[in-house]
Write a protein that holds these residues in place. Structure first.
Motif, PDB file in Angstrom:
ATOM      1  N   GLU A 126      -2.848  -6.815  -9.282  1.00 26.21           N
ATOM      2  CA  GLU A 126      -3.155  -5.835 -10.631  1.00 26.21           C
ATOM      3  C   GLU A 126      -2.934  -4.686 -10.553  1.00 26.21           C
ATOM      4  O   GLU A 126      -2.226  -3.900 -11.485  1.00 26.21           O
ATOM      5  CB  GLU A 126      -4.647  -5.956 -10.695  1.00 26.21           C
ATOM      6  CG  GLU A 126      -5.220  -7.611 -11.311  1.00 26.21           C
ATOM      7  CD  GLU A 126      -6.605  -7.196 -11.591  1.00 26.21           C
ATOM      8  OE1 GLU A 126      -7.103  -7.877 -12.877  1.00 26.21           O
ATOM      9  OE2 GLU A 126      -7.534  -6.454 -10.911  1.00 26.21           O
ATOM     10  N   GLU A 127      -2.590  -4.021  -9.299  1.00 22.07           N
ATOM     11  CA  GLU A 127      -2.585  -2.686  -9.264  1.00 22.07           C
ATOM     12  C   GLU A 127      -1.043  -2.024  -9.756  1.00 22.07           C
ATOM     13  O   GLU A 127      -1.109  -0.940 -10.478  1.00 22.07           O
ATOM     14  CB  GLU A 127      -2.497  -1.978  -7.663  1.00 22.07           C
ATOM     15  CG  GLU A 127      -4.065  -1.978  -7.131  1.00 22.07           C
ATOM     16  CD  GLU A 127      -4.370  -3.312  -6.633  1.00 22.07           C
ATOM     17  OE1 GLU A 127      -3.893  -4.346  -7.103  1.00 22.07           O
ATOM     18  OE2 GLU A 127      -5.302  -3.332  -5.705  1.00 22.07           O
ATOM     19  N   ALA A 187      -0.817   0.691 -12.628  1.00 21.82           N
ATOM     20  CA  ALA A 187       0.084   2.004 -12.458  1.00 21.82           C
ATOM     21  C   ALA A 187       1.245   2.201 -13.436  1.00 21.82           C
ATOM     22  O   ALA A 187       1.471   3.258 -14.040  1.00 21.82           O
ATOM     23  CB  ALA A 187       0.910   1.674 -11.005  1.00 21.82           C
ATOM     24  N   LYS A 244       2.772   6.985  -6.620  1.00 18.56           N
ATOM     25  CA  LYS A 244       2.102   8.049  -6.802  1.00 18.56           C
ATOM     26  C   LYS A 244       2.718   9.286  -6.549  1.00 18.56           C
ATOM     27  O   LYS A 244       2.605  10.321  -7.467  1.00 18.56           O
ATOM     28  CB  LYS A 244       0.830   7.866  -6.185  1.00 18.56           C
ATOM     29  CG  LYS A 244      -0.419   8.698  -6.718  1.00 18.56           C
ATOM     30  CD  LYS A 244      -0.590   8.295  -8.182  1.00 18.56           C
ATOM     31  CE  LYS A 244      -1.888   9.241  -8.656  1.00 18.56           C
ATOM     32  NZ  LYS A 244      -2.188   9.165 -10.147  1.00 18.56           N
ATOM     33  N   HIS A 288       0.672  -1.206   0.151  1.00 19.35           N
ATOM     34  CA  HIS A 288      -0.033  -0.030  -0.182  1.00 19.35           C
ATOM     35  C   HIS A 288       0.921   1.281   0.114  1.00 19.35           C
ATOM     36  O   HIS A 288       0.578   2.183  -0.861  1.00 19.35           O
ATOM     37  CB  HIS A 288      -0.904   0.040   1.176  1.00 19.35           C
ATOM     38  CG  HIS A 288      -1.590   1.344   1.458  1.00 19.35           C
ATOM     39  ND1 HIS A 288      -2.527   1.662   0.858  1.00 19.35           N
ATOM     40  CD2 HIS A 288      -1.448   2.326   2.325  1.00 19.35           C
ATOM     41  CE1 HIS A 288      -2.907   2.929   1.144  1.00 19.35           C
ATOM     42  NE2 HIS A 288      -2.017   2.976   2.285  1.00 19.35           N
ATOM     43  N   LEU A 341       2.795   1.675  -3.233  1.00 14.86           N
ATOM     44  CA  LEU A 341       2.136   2.282  -4.233  1.00 14.86           C
ATOM     45  C   LEU A 341       1.799   3.957  -4.174  1.00 14.86           C
ATOM     46  O   LEU A 341       1.927   4.600  -5.086  1.00 14.86           O
ATOM     47  CB  LEU A 341       0.755   1.512  -4.442  1.00 14.86           C
ATOM     48  CG  LEU A 341       0.894   0.011  -5.173  1.00 14.86           C
ATOM     49  CD1 LEU A 341      -0.557  -0.753  -4.826  1.00 14.86           C
ATOM     50  CD2 LEU A 341       1.452   0.022  -6.393  1.00 14.86           C
ATOM     51  N   TYR A 348       7.040   1.001  -8.494  1.00 13.31           N
ATOM     52  CA  TYR A 348       5.743   0.010  -9.113  1.00 13.31           C
ATOM     53  C   TYR A 348       6.237  -1.375  -9.528  1.00 13.31           C
ATOM     54  O   TYR A 348       5.533  -1.959  -9.190  1.00 13.31           O
ATOM     55  CB  TYR A 348       5.128   0.930 -10.284  1.00 13.31           C
ATOM     56  CG  TYR A 348       4.285   2.106 -10.137  1.00 13.31           C
ATOM     57  CD1 TYR A 348       3.818   2.139  -8.726  1.00 13.31           C
ATOM     58  CD2 TYR A 348       4.185   3.044 -11.070  1.00 13.31           C
ATOM     59  CE1 TYR A 348       3.016   3.488  -8.716  1.00 13.31           C
ATOM     60  CE2 TYR A 348       3.706   4.218 -10.748  1.00 13.31           C
ATOM     61  CZ  TYR A 348       2.925   4.518  -9.425  1.00 13.31           C
ATOM     62  OH  TYR A 348       2.195   5.404  -9.330  1.00 13.31           O
TER      63      TYR A 348
END
Length: 373
Positions: free
Chosen positions: A319-320, A324, A293, A286, A289, A308
């Motif tokens: 999947e994230e 990204a 960002k 979490h 990522l 990433y």
């Protein structure tokens, strides 16, 4: 040195007392046929060493040794037994010595010399004064005295300490420990293994002069680390204190996430640790990522892509990070890389889940593909 003698056989007790009197070097402060009486006396008399028969009714010598150690952590144990098989257990327990019945004066003299030598050695050792590190990321390890590692007598001793560390803020019932560590053993053997392993751990911690205690509360154990914390505890606390604030820099964020050296007890693959392992892994993912960002928003897309990719490497079935990276490459007009990530994602979801990627991702990709023509 003060000594306590414990044996349920009166004649054996008298013989041992007589032999020790001949050898000298030990002031016998009490002789007992009952372990409960001996434990009560030990709390009052503070003996340096206990000569303890292993094979006794009610409380066996292995459990009794543990209880003596609860009362007096620095006490030395010498096992006395008529059975050769118990000599092996004495060494498993890292007891100071063992003596076979009938006791011989010349053998007892060696034991007394060994006791004296042990006390001279321990008196010369100073408590650990430098930093102490307790690692639970990747492997269970304790480091002290400039990266000296605590030796684990057995793999079970290491796992037992790891479980007590995991549950350090609450007592753990002995029957639960038996079920977790020795699920296939019969009850008597399993409890003997538990007492043996606890004793091993305590002797190792005492020998290293570490300020860590295993506390016996009757039907349970707990771990007392004092002011010490494991790397996982420190890491999570720092994340909550710093990473979740709006003022943290990306440099500090990256430094914190870099302290995640590997999954929780990753090298040991303890089944009981899986939920905690996944929870901490999810927490890292979490925040990694989120850092990606933030880096992307600040214009540092190269570093964002690296984070990433790190998440993708640690969590290839998530999947994230694919999505990204797809969006990041699209923003840099790197069309080949967008398609590459999309194809990798489709292959992963098909292989692992027998399904397509999430609808949101499919819709985004189709819209991007139409727009990039």
């Amino acid at each position: 040195m003060k000594g306590l003698l414990v044996d349920d056989e009166a004649l054996a007790l008298l013989d041992l007392e007589k032999q020790l009197g001949k050898v000298g070097g030990i002031e016998i402060v009490g002789t007992y046929q009952n372990v409960h009486d001996a434990l009560e006396a030990a709390e009052r008399l503070k003996p340096d060493v206990v000569f303890l028969d292993i094979d006794m009714p009610e409380i066996g010598g292995l459990e009794a040794a543990e209880r003596f150690h609860d009362l007096l952590p620095s006490i030395q144990i010498v096992f006395v037994t008529a059975y050769e098989e118990y000599a092996v257990k004495a060494f498993e327990l890292q007891a100071l010595d063992y003596i076979l019945k009938p006791v011989r004066a010349e053998r007892l003299r060696l034991t007394v010399e060994r006791i004296a030598s042990r006390f001279r050695t321990e008196e010369s050792l100073a408590p650990v004064s430098g930093p102490i590190a307790i690692y639970s990321f990747q492997r269970m390890q304790i480091e002290y005295h400039q990266r000296e590692q605590l030796p684990w007598r057995t793999a079970k001793a290491q796992e037992l300490f790891a479980y007590l560390l995991f549950r350090r803020h609450q007592p753990v019932r002995k029957d639960m420990l038996v079920d977790i560590l020795w699920p296939e053993a019969d009850a008597k053997k399993a409890y003997t293994q538990l007492y043996t392993t606890i004793y091993q751990l305590r002797r190792s911690l005492d020998a290293a002069k570490l300020p860590i205690r295993i506390v016996n509360s009757g039907n349970s154990y707990s771990l007392d680390l004092g002011e010490l914390e494991s790397d996982a505890e420190q890491w999570e606390a720092n994340l909550k204190a710093e990473a979740e604030s709006d003022t943290i820099t990306t440099e500090r964020y990256a430094e914190l996430l870099g302290l995640y050296r590997g999954d929780y007890f990753e090298e040991h693959d303890y089944v009981w640790a899986e939920n905690e392992r996944q929870r901490l892994r999810d927490l890292w993912q979490h925040h990694a990522l989120r850092l990606g960002k933030l880096l992307e928003e600040s214009g540092d897309r190269t570093s964002a892509a690296d984070w990433y990719a790190s998440v993708q490497q640690r969590a290839p079935y998530l999947e994230e990070p694919y999505f990204a990276l797809m969006k990041l490459h699209a923003g840099r007009d790197e069309r080949v890389l967008v398609v590459q990530q999309y194809n990798r994602l489709r292959a992963m979801t098909e292989e692992e889940y027998g399904a397509e990627p999430a609808r949101e991702i499919l819709a985004w990709f189709e819209e991007w593909r139409q727009g990039s023509r």
